[in-house]
Design a protein around this motif. Structure first.
Motif, PDB file in Angstrom:
ATOM      1  N   VAL A  66       0.876  -1.180   0.000  1.00  0.00           N
ATOM      2  CA  VAL A  66       0.000   0.000   0.000  1.00  0.00           C
ATOM      3  C   VAL A  66       0.908   1.223   0.000  1.00  0.00           C
ATOM      4  N   ASN A  67       0.789   2.046  -1.024  1.00  0.00           N
ATOM      5  CA  ASN A  67       1.646   3.223  -1.182  1.00  0.00           C
ATOM      6  C   ASN A  67       1.008   4.411  -0.470  1.00  0.00           C
ATOM      7  N   ALA A  68       1.586   4.759   0.695  1.00  0.00           N
ATOM      8  CA  ALA A  68       1.085   5.906   1.467  1.00  0.00           C
ATOM      9  C   ALA A  68       2.026   7.093   1.376  1.00  0.00           C
ATOM     10  N   PHE A  69       2.912   7.079   0.406  1.00  0.00           N
ATOM     11  CA  PHE A  69       3.898   8.149   0.205  1.00  0.00           C
ATOM     12  C   PHE A  69       3.223   9.397  -0.359  1.00  0.00           C
ATOM     13  N   MET A  70       2.469   9.218  -1.439  1.00  0.00           N
ATOM     14  CA  MET A  70       1.876  10.351  -2.148  1.00  0.00           C
ATOM     15  C   MET A  70       0.641  10.873  -1.423  1.00  0.00           C
ATOM     16  N   MET A  71       0.456  12.195  -1.492  1.00  0.00           N
ATOM     17  CA  MET A  71      -0.706  12.822  -0.880  1.00  0.00           C
ATOM     18  C   MET A  71      -1.309  13.846  -1.843  1.00  0.00           C
ATOM     19  N   ASN A  72      -1.695  13.359  -3.022  1.00  0.00           N
ATOM     20  CA  ASN A  72      -2.315  14.244  -4.000  1.00  0.00           C
ATOM     21  C   ASN A  72      -3.604  14.864  -3.481  1.00  0.00           C
ATOM     22  N   ALA A  73      -4.261  14.179  -2.551  1.00  0.00           N
ATOM     23  CA  ALA A  73      -5.522  14.693  -2.021  1.00  0.00           C
ATOM     24  C   ALA A  73      -5.328  16.015  -1.300  1.00  0.00           C
ATOM     25  N   VAL A  74      -4.160  16.189  -0.687  1.00  0.00           N
ATOM     26  CA  VAL A  74      -3.869  17.452  -0.003  1.00  0.00           C
ATOM     27  C   VAL A  74      -3.462  18.514  -1.013  1.00  0.00           C
ATOM     28  N   ASN A  75      -2.729  18.092  -2.050  1.00  0.00           N
ATOM     29  CA  ASN A  75      -2.349  18.965  -3.174  1.00  0.00           C
ATOM     30  C   ASN A  75      -1.573  20.193  -2.723  1.00  0.00           C
ATOM     31  N   ASP A  76      -0.573  19.985  -1.901  1.00  0.00           N
ATOM     32  CA  ASP A  76       0.305  21.082  -1.486  1.00  0.00           C
ATOM     33  C   ASP A  76       0.972  21.688  -2.724  1.00  0.00           C
ATOM     34  N   ALA A  77       0.966  22.992  -2.805  1.00  0.00           N
ATOM     35  CA  ALA A  77       1.496  23.673  -3.988  1.00  0.00           C
ATOM     36  C   ALA A  77       2.995  23.461  -4.171  1.00  0.00           C
ATOM     37  N   ARG A  78       3.707  23.149  -3.097  1.00  0.00           N
ATOM     38  CA  ARG A  78       5.156  22.958  -3.201  1.00  0.00           C
ATOM     39  C   ARG A  78       5.490  21.660  -3.930  1.00  0.00           C
ATOM     40  N   GLN A  79       4.780  20.592  -3.631  1.00  0.00           N
ATOM     41  CA  GLN A  79       5.014  19.275  -4.227  1.00  0.00           C
ATOM     42  C   GLN A  79       3.981  18.333  -3.634  1.00  0.00           C
ATOM     43  N   PRO A  80       3.091  17.768  -4.449  1.00  0.00           N
ATOM     44  CA  PRO A  80       1.982  16.989  -3.895  1.00  0.00           C
ATOM     45  C   PRO A  80       2.352  15.604  -3.394  1.00  0.00           C
ATOM     46  N   TYR A  81       3.599  15.162  -3.573  1.00  0.00           N
ATOM     47  CA  TYR A  81       3.998  13.840  -3.090  1.00  0.00           C
ATOM     48  C   TYR A  81       4.690  13.925  -1.733  1.00  0.00           C
ATOM     49  N   TRP A  82       5.513  14.945  -1.547  1.00  0.00           N
ATOM     50  CA  TRP A  82       6.325  15.054  -0.339  1.00  0.00           C
ATOM     51  C   TRP A  82       5.616  15.734   0.816  1.00  0.00           C
ATOM     52  N   TYR A  83       4.739  16.665   0.516  1.00  0.00           N
ATOM     53  CA  TYR A  83       4.152  17.513   1.553  1.00  0.00           C
ATOM     54  C   TYR A  83       2.687  17.188   1.799  1.00  0.00           C
ATOM     55  N   PRO A  84       2.226  17.323   3.018  1.00  0.00           N
ATOM     56  CA  PRO A  84       3.008  17.624   4.214  1.00  0.00           C
ATOM     57  C   PRO A  84       3.893  16.443   4.596  1.00  0.00           C
ATOM     58  N   SER A  85       5.019  16.724   5.223  1.00  0.00           N
ATOM     59  CA  SER A  85       5.976  15.680   5.576  1.00  0.00           C
ATOM     60  C   SER A  85       5.985  15.427   7.074  1.00  0.00           C
ATOM     61  N   PHE A  86       6.720  14.411   7.470  1.00  0.00           N
ATOM     62  CA  PHE A  86       6.852  14.073   8.883  1.00  0.00           C
ATOM     63  C   PHE A  86       7.673  15.097   9.665  1.00  0.00           C
ATOM     64  N   ILE A  87       8.367  15.991   8.955  1.00  0.00           N
ATOM     65  CA  ILE A  87       9.219  16.955   9.661  1.00  0.00           C
ATOM     66  C   ILE A  87       8.752  18.392   9.448  1.00  0.00           C
ATOM     67  N   GLU A  88       7.472  18.552   9.107  1.00  0.00           N
ATOM     68  CA  GLU A  88       6.905  19.895   8.998  1.00  0.00           C
ATOM     69  C   GLU A  88       7.088  20.645  10.324  1.00  0.00           C
ATOM     70  N   PRO A  89       7.581  21.866  10.286  1.00  0.00           N
ATOM     71  CA  PRO A  89       7.716  22.637  11.539  1.00  0.00           C
ATOM     72  C   PRO A  89       6.375  22.913  12.219  1.00  0.00           C
ATOM     73  N   ASP A  90       5.317  23.102  11.428  1.00  0.00           N
ATOM     74  CA  ASP A  90       3.988  23.359  11.990  1.00  0.00           C
ATOM     75  C   ASP A  90       3.389  22.039  12.471  1.00  0.00           C
ATOM     76  N   PRO A  91       3.187  21.875  13.775  1.00  0.00           N
ATOM     77  CA  PRO A  91       2.690  20.593  14.285  1.00  0.00           C
ATOM     78  C   PRO A  91       1.310  20.220  13.768  1.00  0.00           C
ATOM     79  N   HIS A  92       0.480  21.217  13.476  1.00  0.00           N
ATOM     80  CA  HIS A  92      -0.864  20.927  12.986  1.00  0.00           C
ATOM     81  C   HIS A  92      -0.813  20.377  11.559  1.00  0.00           C
ATOM     82  N   TYR A  93       0.042  20.964  10.736  1.00  0.00           N
ATOM     83  CA  TYR A  93       0.172  20.474   9.364  1.00  0.00           C
ATOM     84  C   TYR A  93       0.903  19.131   9.356  1.00  0.00           C
ATOM     85  N   ARG A  94       1.873  18.978  10.242  1.00  0.00           N
ATOM     86  CA  ARG A  94       2.589  17.704  10.372  1.00  0.00           C
ATOM     87  C   ARG A  94       1.605  16.584  10.726  1.00  0.00           C
ATOM     88  N   SER A  95       0.623  16.907  11.538  1.00  0.00           N
ATOM     89  CA  SER A  95      -0.335  15.889  11.963  1.00  0.00           C
ATOM     90  C   SER A  95      -1.163  15.351  10.796  1.00  0.00           C
TER      91      SER A  95
END
Length: 284
Positions: A66-95
């Motif tokens: 099961v590929n849980a890497f990509m997050m196109n559903a969130v569609n972050d403008a920076r890159q829809p596969y990487w973001y949000p990431s596990f090391i986001e400084p904002d704890p709410h977005y990291r969650s």
């Protein structure tokens, strides 16, 4: 060893059609994208879950991952596969990433798949030190690893060029600190080639950690762009020989998401090139 194909190349098709297409090309397995449009865990109701299982059974397919890497559903403008990431400084977005991964682990168990793959921490944020990011990544992974262990599935980290963990040794650093039996490595051969890793040596060294492989080719420039196996510079006979020496008998999943315009052609080309390599050398 068994060949599978990832549904992330088939974003323009509904899952039941994707399963039929992948099976018709000769693949035994399928990597399910835990994202839109196939199986976004946060919005996946019981009916669609049953439909996924029905399509798999109808087409004689098994889940490779099961590929849980990509997050196109969130569609972050920076890159829809990487973001949000596990090391986001904002704890709410990291969650958002953490909650998605937890749901993907649960979905994996419900569907009877062996493991999920996830990102290796995103790019460092401005002002964020590598040491801080590693500490954060480790702490985030620990409860997710526990959740995976409790459900009897594995949580596989996939190193990638440009992200927090790019190499096998960097993966080992984190895995040793998390120290959980449910943590493993998704060894992406193309990613390893991009960072100039000695692939046969790394496969031998990491054999106890590797639970799944991603396959794609890469140009001689080592630029991270997935190509159909056999059209780039990777020595796949050498790679397969190295995998075979470790005794690995699991899934090799072809991942060709850039080929959304004609995924059938890409999947067919990969299958035709890789299938002869699946047989033991010299009939042994």
């Amino acid at each position: 060893m068994k060949l599978a194909f990832s549904t992330n190349a088939y974003l323009r098709f509904p899952f039941d059609e994707v399963a039929e297409r992948i099976a018709s090309l000769g693949y035994e397995g399928l990597e399910l994208l835990a994202d839109v449009p196939h199986a976004w865990p946060a919005g996946l109701l019981e009916g669609p879950k049953r439909a996924i299982l029905s399509a798999m059974e109808r087409n004689g397919l098994t889940f490779s991952n099961v590929n849980a890497f990509m997050m196109n559903a969130v569609n972050d403008a920076r890159q829809p596969y990487w973001y949000p990431s596990f090391i986001e400084p904002d704890p709410h977005y990291r969650s958002v990433r953490i909650d998605h991964t937890r749901r993907a682990i649960s979905l994996c168990a419900e569907l009877g798949a062996p493991h999920i793959t996830t990102e290796p921490g995103g790019p460092l944020a401005p002002g964020q030190s590598r040491a801080e990011a590693i500490d954060l990544f480790v702490e985030v992974l620990k409860p997710l690893a526990e959740h995976a262990h409790n459900l009897g599935v594995l949580l596989l980290i996939e190193p990638e060029p440009g992200l927090l963990l790019e190499t096998s040794d960097q993966y080992l650093e984190v895995a040793e600190r998390v120290n959980a039996p449910s943590i493993g490595l998704n060894y992406d051969v193309g990613h390893a080639y991009c960072v100039s890793e000695d692939i046969p040596l790394a496969i031998a060294k990491l054999a106890p950690q590797i639970r799944h492989y991603h396959l794609e080719d890469i140009a001689a420039t080592r630029v991270h762009h997935h190509m159909v196996p056999g059209t780039g510079a990777i020595d796949f006979p050498e790679v397969f020989a190295a995998i075979r020496k470790t005794g690995y008998d699991g899934w090799l999943t072809v991942e060709l998401y850039p080929f959304g315009d004609d995924p059938d052609a890409a999947a067919r080309g990969a299958f035709e090139f890789l299938s002869p390599l699946m047989a033991p050398a010299n009939g042994a």
